[in-house]
Design an enzyme around this catalytic site. Sequence first.
Site, PDB file in Angstrom:
ATOM      1  N   GLY A 104      -7.767  21.031   7.050  1.00 34.89           N
ATOM      2  CA  GLY A 104      -7.615  22.357   7.373  1.00 34.89           C
ATOM      3  C   GLY A 104      -6.698  22.955   8.146  1.00 34.89           C
ATOM      4  CG  ASP A 118      -5.022  14.936   1.059  1.00 33.63           C
ATOM      5  OD1 ASP A 118      -5.671  14.359   1.971  1.00 33.63           O
ATOM      6  OD2 ASP A 118      -4.941  16.336   1.004  1.00 33.63           O
ATOM      7  CG  HIS A 119      -9.183  15.437   0.144  1.00 28.66           C
ATOM      8  ND1 HIS A 119     -10.603  15.157   0.676  1.00 28.66           N
ATOM      9  CD2 HIS A 119      -8.507  16.355   0.797  1.00 28.66           C
ATOM     10  CE1 HIS A 119     -10.636  15.983   1.884  1.00 28.66           C
ATOM     11  NE2 HIS A 119      -9.463  16.584   2.046  1.00 28.66           N
ATOM     12  CG  HIS A 170     -10.036  21.982   2.952  1.00 30.26           C
ATOM     13  ND1 HIS A 170     -11.050  21.275   2.346  1.00 30.26           N
ATOM     14  CD2 HIS A 170      -9.187  21.301   3.339  1.00 30.26           C
ATOM     15  CE1 HIS A 170     -10.747  19.992   2.666  1.00 30.26           C
ATOM     16  NE2 HIS A 170      -9.523  20.067   3.362  1.00 30.26           N
TER      17      HIS A 170
HETATM   18  P1  13P Z   1      -5.409  23.631   4.399  1.00 34.15           P
HETATM   19  O1  13P Z   1      -5.174  23.952   2.979  1.00 34.15           O
HETATM   20  O2  13P Z   1      -6.476  24.533   5.054  1.00 34.15           O
HETATM   21  O3  13P Z   1      -4.135  23.781   4.867  1.00 34.15           O
HETATM   22  O4  13P Z   1      -5.924  22.224   4.332  1.00 34.15           O
HETATM   23  C1  13P Z   1      -5.244  21.216   3.888  1.00 34.15           C
HETATM   24  C2  13P Z   1      -6.070  19.856   3.714  1.00 34.15           C
HETATM   25  O5  13P Z   1      -6.753  19.562   4.636  1.00 34.15           O
HETATM   26  C3  13P Z   1      -5.611  18.730   2.661  1.00 34.15           C
HETATM   27  O6  13P Z   1      -6.423  17.883   2.964  1.00 34.15           O
END
Ligand code: 13P
Length: 279
Positions: free
Chosen positions: A207, A81-82, A178
């Site tokens: 999110g 992720d990110h 987020h």
């Molecule tokens: P949330 O923490 O809002 O569920 O979002 C998670 C997210 O987008 C991780 O990349």
Amino acid sequence: MITNLKVLLTHAKEHKYAVGAFNVYNYETIKAVILAVKEKQQPAIIAFGEKYLANMELKEVVNLVRTMTTDLRTNIAIHLDHTKSIDVIREAINAGFTSVMYDGSELDYEENVKNTKFVVEMAHQAGVSVEAELGSLQLGTDTNEDDAEEIYTDPIQAKDFVERTGVDCLAVSIGTVHGLYKGEPKVSVERLIEIKEQIDIPFVLHGGSGTPLHIIERCIDNGITKINVNTEISYSVVQMISKLVQDKPNSHFSQLSVAAVDTAKNTVIKYMEMFQPNK
Ligand code: 13P
């Protein structure tokens, strides 16, 4: 079976559902997602962000997932992720991640295009899928993410970006946050439709935590095939543990761990049922 994001999202796009990408950072969260996949017989994405490298090494994530899924017949992906560092992305590909998200959203547009294209070429050579994001999300409460400014994805720029980089899927910013929402969620499905009019590619909604079902359904109807959930998994476990410890201050850590897996699993299942309602 462990597969890449492209395989998972192509199927989801054809059959109009979304695959949940659940953030993990330790034994308990990984175990919870895998138990949920086994119980629901539904695909999922094990998502590990660069931010959690203090918790686990990349190779540890892959090895743990592989060990826990030798008997799994449902498709899952191991997703980074990110991640802003191209070196970490290279390491993740070498460690056995099957998809990566390059997050160049803080760079100027041309540099973001150049770096993303480089990541796509490197990843595709290894059969690994690539997600990128255009725009950025606001912060809600209880989140562990950093983005703070809400910038909606520009549909014309998204078309240019996808054509020039060759990414497999695109995360769009349309009003989700987020973290947990501070008030009523204001999500612009209209913006998603405008983006979809420009490009035909699986879209990702970051999110996911706290996003109401009616919004999720409209997003899936309009091309969202992957939805990320992090905060609510953590929040549900932390709430449960603080109550347990309050009631029984000398609880043994092993009992908290078992309870954490169970609580995280239930939260994951709740979202799986929202994302693939016909299962
Ligand atoms: P949330 O923490 O809002 O569920 O979002 C998670 C997210 O987008 C991780 O990349």
